[in-house]
Design an enzyme around this catalytic site. Structure first.
Site, PDB file in Angstrom:
ATOM      1  N   THR A   1       0.863  -1.083   0.322  1.00 48.21           N
ATOM      2  CA  THR A   1      -0.326  -0.207  -0.077  1.00 48.21           C
ATOM      3  C   THR A   1       1.267   1.535   0.159  1.00 48.21           C
ATOM      4  O   THR A   1       1.764   1.212   0.357  1.00 48.21           O
ATOM      5  CB  THR A   1      -1.144   0.448   1.754  1.00 48.21           C
ATOM      6  OG1 THR A   1      -1.745   1.643   1.337  1.00 48.21           O
ATOM      7  CG2 THR A   1      -0.617  -0.329   2.176  1.00 48.21           C
TER       8      THR A   1
ATOM      9  N   HIS B   1       2.698 -12.112  14.007  1.00 52.06           N
ATOM     10  CA  HIS B   1       4.007 -12.184  14.526  1.00 52.06           C
ATOM     11  C   HIS B   1       3.673 -13.897  14.822  1.00 52.06           C
ATOM     12  O   HIS B   1       4.112 -15.041  15.801  1.00 52.06           O
ATOM     13  CB  HIS B   1       3.935 -11.576  16.430  1.00 52.06           C
ATOM     14  CG  HIS B   1       5.418 -11.313  16.407  1.00 52.06           C
ATOM     15  ND1 HIS B   1       6.273 -12.440  16.304  1.00 52.06           N
ATOM     16  CD2 HIS B   1       6.148 -10.667  17.573  1.00 52.06           C
ATOM     17  CE1 HIS B   1       7.758 -12.346  16.900  1.00 52.06           C
ATOM     18  NE2 HIS B   1       6.994 -10.685  17.522  1.00 52.06           N
TER      19      HIS B   1
END
Length: 429
Positions: A348, A400
């Site tokens: 993006t 994560h």
């Protein structure tokens, strides 16, 4: 008479909203002409005529929920007069003086007057016009009509809502109603419109905006999102583009931009760090042996993410052409479900709007997204000297649960190194 049906939805889409009719009953239609638009939670689909004829009957009105392959209207032979079904008992009860109707009713159940309404009475209104009139508390009989047969067009109603001099009571001081938003359910009351400097307007969210909100919140609730940052000296990439731009355009017919360099750099980094290109499915990790990259593109209906397929096999020119094509389709509302399905990684670019730094949100079920930002000249230390260089902050938001911090940092460092020495991208080093 052939039925006008909703296009076949993909497996992940269960229903849509009829946004607008481009034709009204009785109007001539040519083969391939757009009859209506249907919004799903991914794209806006066009319903086109399969043959020449006349729009005979409208079964579904604007704002109605429609299903895959459901009949929304009937197409008659060219020159046929549109049928006028009798009003429902509910509609007649709501407006006893309505008389014969066109077969369409307003959100509140009030029957629509025929096209040949006597002078001084409410003229015939299409669903789109009726919505603007209702939401802005307009008096339809006071709106100057410019449409065929003296009908009020959408633009007529919008102009009146902006203060076209009609005697319609209080109006909203906010921007005009967007004709691209989905209408409220039939059972919902009309939006309250206030006047004065602190005016408010309540507009229903479109299906696409609702889906964007749901997906973003879902990924925040599910993924363990963490963002790591770095900075890139864009001078080498800028020098490369300046040196070869004219030759690139002459050969490929498209300009060399920074996005293609980022796509190629990200693809090489994904090869080196396969966890960043993987996704979680239940208790399994799915490793993708291909590189399908989503490129976030702003459109009037919200952020959309079309997919570049197999970016490892695409040249810089291929990437630039594909991105340019997506931008044109997004602006015109022509992106298809196939254009936006899948993807293993996303990029993006908030820098096009002036963003200096951000923490982008992962596009589930992907595990990471790269954020580009504005290029700003600022002082940096280089070879023991303070120099002014065009710098860009880059961000990698990652899940994560599947990607360790070391991998994320090294992934971003590799992108930085490739962009600061773009010859390595071209030489596959």
């Amino acid at each position: 008479m052939p039925d006008i049906k909703v296009p076949v939805f993909s497996e992940s889409v269960s229903e849509g909203t009829l946004l607008s009719w481009h034709k009204q009953p009785g109007e001539a239609v040519k083969r391939g002409e757009v009859l209506a638009e249907i919004e799903t939670d991914k794209v806006v689909l066009e319903v086109t005529a399969l043959q020449d004829g006349t729009l005979q009957t409208v079964v579904k009105n604007e704002g109605d929920t429609v299903l895959s392959e459901e009949v929304i209207g009937v197409l008659g032979e060219a020159g046929a007069v549109a049928a006028a079904p009798a009003a429902s008992p509910e509609a007649q009860a709501a407006d006893p003086a309505a008389g014969p109707v066109s077969g369409e009713t307003s959100a509140g159940g009030t029957a629509v007057q025929p096209d040949s309404a006597p002078s001084g009475e409410t003229p015939a209104l299409s669903p789109a016009v009726r919505r603007v009139v209702t939401e802005n508390n307009l008096n339809a009989s006071q709106i100057p009509a410019t449409g065929p047969r003296g009908n009020i067009t959408k633009q007529d109603a919008v102009s009146a809502a902006q203060g076209g001099g009609t005697d319609q009571g209080p109006q909203s001081a906010t921007a005009p109603v967007s004709l691209q938003t989905a209408a409220a359910p039939a059972s919902a009351p009309a939006a309250a419109v206030a006047s004065g400097p602190r005016a408010e307007q309540r507009v229903p969210m479109t299906r696409i905006r609702q889906r964007i909100a749901e997906r973003l919140k879902e990924v925040q609730n599910t993924a363990a999102i963490l963002t790591t940052f770095n900075e890139v000296n864009m001078q080498p990439a800028m020098d490369l583009r300046k040196k070869y731009q004219d030759q690139f355009v002459a050969k490929h017919g498209v300009k060399l931009g920074f996005m293609s360099l980022f796509v190629r750099a990200a693809t090489e980094a994904l090869k080196a760090f396969p966890n960043v290109n993987a996704s979680i499915d239940g208790k399994d990790i799915v490793y993708h042996a291909y590189y399908d990259m989503g490129i976030a593109v702003a459109s009037e209906r919200g952020l959309v993410v079309p997919i570049l397929r197999d970016t490892d096999a695409m040249s810089l020119a291929d990437i630039e052409k594909a991105i340019g094509g997506f931008a044109v389709k997004a602006k015109a509302g022509k992106l298809t479900m196939e254009d936006m399905s899948g993807g293993t990684f996303s990029i993006t670019n908030g820098g096009t709007f002036g963003s200096m730094m951000s923490t982008p949100i992962i596009n589930a079920p992907q595990s990471a997204i790269l954020g580009m930002h504005n290029i700003i000249e600022r002082p940096i230390a280089q070879n023991g000297q303070v120099v002014i260089a065009p710098m860009m902050y880059v961000a990698l938001s990652y899940d994560h649960r599947i990607i360790d911090g070391k991998e994320a940092v090294q992934f971003l460092v590799m992108i930085k190194n490739l962009l600061e020495d773009p010859a390595r991208i071209l030489l596959d080093l």
